[in-house]
Write an enzyme that holds these catalytic residues in place. Sequence first.
Site: not given
Ligand code: DGL
Length: 261
Positions: A11, A43, A74-75, A176
């Site tokens: 992630d 991200y 990580c979505n 997320c």
């Molecule tokens: N935990 C991640 C997701 O599921 C990323 C969140 C991020 O880094 O903005 O999207």
Amino acid sequence: MRTAPIVGVFDSGIGGLSVLRACLRTCPGAHFLYYGDNRHAPYGSRPPEEIARFTGNALRLFARRRADVAVIACNTATAVCIDEMRRKFSFPIVGVEPAVGEAAKHHRDILVLATPRTAESERLKTLLERFPEAHFTVLPLPRLAAAIEDHFCRKGRLTLPEHFPPLPCDCAVLGCTHYALIGREIAEYLHVPVYDGTLGTARRVKELLQIGTADHHPTPAEVFDKNIFSSNFSKNSVTFLGNSKHMNENVMRANICFQCF
Ligand code: DGL
């Protein structure tokens, strides 16, 4: 000769620990690698090329460690680049996606909370189109993942009203993996049930391990011999990797999985 299949979980930071927690309960026979790219988190608003580059680096790390299965926990990275990663790497790659299907079985007016990249993705759009009977409101949250990261890693302040108003809805889908770490708080704030995709992801990992991977075919006994609610998991079930390995391990121990870790 290996004794346990190896599963790499990745992630942008600590969000994937929610998926790791589900995997530890569902696949007690496996050994897990956890890599959080905390240095580059969040991200959620980064350019897609950058997210793909970081994800490729993480999966190369798992390839070097001879992982049998990788999980993009990580979505955002799943939405942006899972197809590209599946073309590049030979091991099976499991992604995460918002649990809208499960939510749509029980509710009509569904709030989907996600990072900006996930919210705008074709992947999410295509997913929502599969449930025409439900009404979805997709809410991009540009700062919530970073605030959760800061809260768990550096004791930063976390107040939900700073991120979104208590919108009326029948339920909320946590799009997320960071949000899954505060699922209970979000449910209390909105006064509705919340759905996250962590268990679905863990079940998919378990399926892949039961099918068996290139050089390891776990027997049903290996997969099922432990009660999933027992506290048999040990520190040795997970190897934390990368510059932030100590921080991620501490967050896991202190907040997320103390009962099983
Ligand atoms: N935990 C991640 C997701 O599921 C990323 C969140 C991020 O880094 O903005 O999207």
